[in-house]
Design a protein around this motif. Sequence first.
Motif, PDB file in Angstrom:
ATOM      1  N   ARG A 139      24.591 -54.268 -48.717  1.00  0.00           N
ATOM      2  CA  ARG A 139      23.924 -55.569 -48.759  1.00  0.00           C
ATOM      3  C   ARG A 139      23.067 -55.728 -50.015  1.00  0.00           C
ATOM      4  O   ARG A 139      22.475 -56.765 -50.232  1.00  0.00           O
ATOM      5  CB  ARG A 139      23.043 -55.768 -47.522  1.00  0.00           C
ATOM      6  CG  ARG A 139      23.819 -55.871 -46.232  1.00  0.00           C
ATOM      7  CD  ARG A 139      24.635 -57.168 -46.200  1.00  0.00           C
ATOM      8  NE  ARG A 139      25.415 -57.277 -44.986  1.00  0.00           N
ATOM      9  CZ  ARG A 139      26.734 -57.041 -44.911  1.00  0.00           C
ATOM     10  NH1 ARG A 139      27.404 -56.679 -45.984  1.00  0.00           N
ATOM     11  NH2 ARG A 139      27.376 -57.175 -43.781  1.00  0.00           N
ATOM     12  N   ASP A 163      33.180 -60.857 -46.565  1.00  0.00           N
ATOM     13  CA  ASP A 163      32.376 -61.795 -45.779  1.00  0.00           C
ATOM     14  C   ASP A 163      32.024 -63.079 -46.517  1.00  0.00           C
ATOM     15  O   ASP A 163      31.485 -64.007 -45.919  1.00  0.00           O
ATOM     16  CB  ASP A 163      31.078 -61.130 -45.327  1.00  0.00           C
ATOM     17  CG  ASP A 163      31.326 -59.953 -44.407  1.00  0.00           C
ATOM     18  OD1 ASP A 163      32.335 -59.979 -43.672  1.00  0.00           O
ATOM     19  OD2 ASP A 163      30.531 -59.012 -44.442  1.00  0.00           O
ATOM     20  N   TYR A 166      29.081 -64.981 -53.400  1.00  0.00           N
ATOM     21  CA  TYR A 166      27.680 -65.271 -53.682  1.00  0.00           C
ATOM     22  C   TYR A 166      27.474 -65.318 -55.186  1.00  0.00           C
ATOM     23  O   TYR A 166      28.165 -64.635 -55.937  1.00  0.00           O
ATOM     24  CB  TYR A 166      26.777 -64.178 -53.088  1.00  0.00           C
ATOM     25  CG  TYR A 166      27.061 -63.904 -51.629  1.00  0.00           C
ATOM     26  CD1 TYR A 166      26.439 -64.637 -50.635  1.00  0.00           C
ATOM     27  CD2 TYR A 166      27.971 -62.915 -51.253  1.00  0.00           C
ATOM     28  CE1 TYR A 166      26.711 -64.398 -49.287  1.00  0.00           C
ATOM     29  CE2 TYR A 166      28.252 -62.669 -49.918  1.00  0.00           C
ATOM     30  CZ  TYR A 166      27.618 -63.406 -48.941  1.00  0.00           C
ATOM     31  OH  TYR A 166      27.891 -63.180 -47.621  1.00  0.00           O
ATOM     32  N   TRP A 179      22.731 -59.613 -51.108  1.00  0.00           N
ATOM     33  CA  TRP A 179      23.652 -60.628 -50.631  1.00  0.00           C
ATOM     34  C   TRP A 179      23.879 -60.440 -49.128  1.00  0.00           C
ATOM     35  O   TRP A 179      23.480 -59.444 -48.557  1.00  0.00           O
ATOM     36  CB  TRP A 179      24.982 -60.576 -51.386  1.00  0.00           C
ATOM     37  CG  TRP A 179      25.748 -59.310 -51.169  1.00  0.00           C
ATOM     38  CD1 TRP A 179      26.650 -59.050 -50.162  1.00  0.00           C
ATOM     39  CD2 TRP A 179      25.686 -58.123 -51.950  1.00  0.00           C
ATOM     40  NE1 TRP A 179      27.147 -57.783 -50.278  1.00  0.00           N
ATOM     41  CE2 TRP A 179      26.569 -57.177 -51.377  1.00  0.00           C
ATOM     42  CE3 TRP A 179      24.972 -57.730 -53.075  1.00  0.00           C
ATOM     43  CZ2 TRP A 179      26.765 -55.906 -51.876  1.00  0.00           C
ATOM     44  CZ3 TRP A 179      25.153 -56.472 -53.585  1.00  0.00           C
ATOM     45  CH2 TRP A 179      26.043 -55.568 -53.000  1.00  0.00           C
ATOM     46  N   GLY A 180      24.560 -61.404 -48.535  1.00  0.00           N
ATOM     47  CA  GLY A 180      24.947 -61.298 -47.136  1.00  0.00           C
ATOM     48  C   GLY A 180      23.821 -61.647 -46.192  1.00  0.00           C
ATOM     49  O   GLY A 180      22.825 -62.256 -46.563  1.00  0.00           O
ATOM     50  N   LYS A 181      24.007 -61.229 -44.953  1.00  0.00           N
ATOM     51  CA  LYS A 181      23.060 -61.570 -43.896  1.00  0.00           C
ATOM     52  C   LYS A 181      22.040 -60.494 -43.689  1.00  0.00           C
ATOM     53  O   LYS A 181      22.214 -59.354 -43.859  1.00  0.00           O
ATOM     54  CB  LYS A 181      23.819 -61.824 -42.602  1.00  0.00           C
ATOM     55  CG  LYS A 181      24.763 -62.987 -42.762  1.00  0.00           C
ATOM     56  CD  LYS A 181      25.677 -63.110 -41.563  1.00  0.00           C
ATOM     57  CE  LYS A 181      26.635 -64.254 -41.813  1.00  0.00           C
ATOM     58  NZ  LYS A 181      27.962 -64.050 -41.579  1.00  0.00           N
TER      59      LYS A 181
END
Length: 181
Positions: A139, A163, A166, A179-181
């Motif tokens: 991440r 996923d 970005y 990045w990501g959740k």
Amino acid sequence: MNPLFRFAGGLPVALALCIAPAAAQPAQHAHVHGQLKLDVAVDVQTLTVSIDSPLDNIVGFERAPRTDAERKTAQQAVAQLRAADKLFAIDPAADCKLGQVDLDAPVLGLGQAKAGEPAGHADLEGSFTFECRSPVQARFIDIALFEAFRNVRQIDVQIATPDGQYQRTLKRPAKRLAWGK
């Protein structure tokens, strides 16, 4: 071949990543001192980081080294780039180890000269492949490019993961690319 196209099943993501920003933004000059372009591609077994930078950002000049001091500077910069695991500390959750490193800067004797390359505007391109147990778990990457190369002021980043895609911009003194959740 661009590492974004190497990962399995990633062609649609890579094409979208390459085409969408160009269509959405006015054309920009690709060679801007102080700015470095970084692409991150996450695959099932690898995480690849690619850089594209004016050579001035890396060594302080854009031609073949002329003096012993310039040769030493270039050798040190190449050594730092080859030790990419010191420049890119990937989220430990991905469990990555540095694999292949490819550098291209013809004026430094790395790679082949390209036709049509403007005189006096040499670039450095690099591709750093990390072999990972679980790259999709990553991440973030802690980036040490600002510390390693004093002329880099901004890093423009595109990230392609299973996923999503970005875009990020890092400016001095930022170190973490997330990045990501």
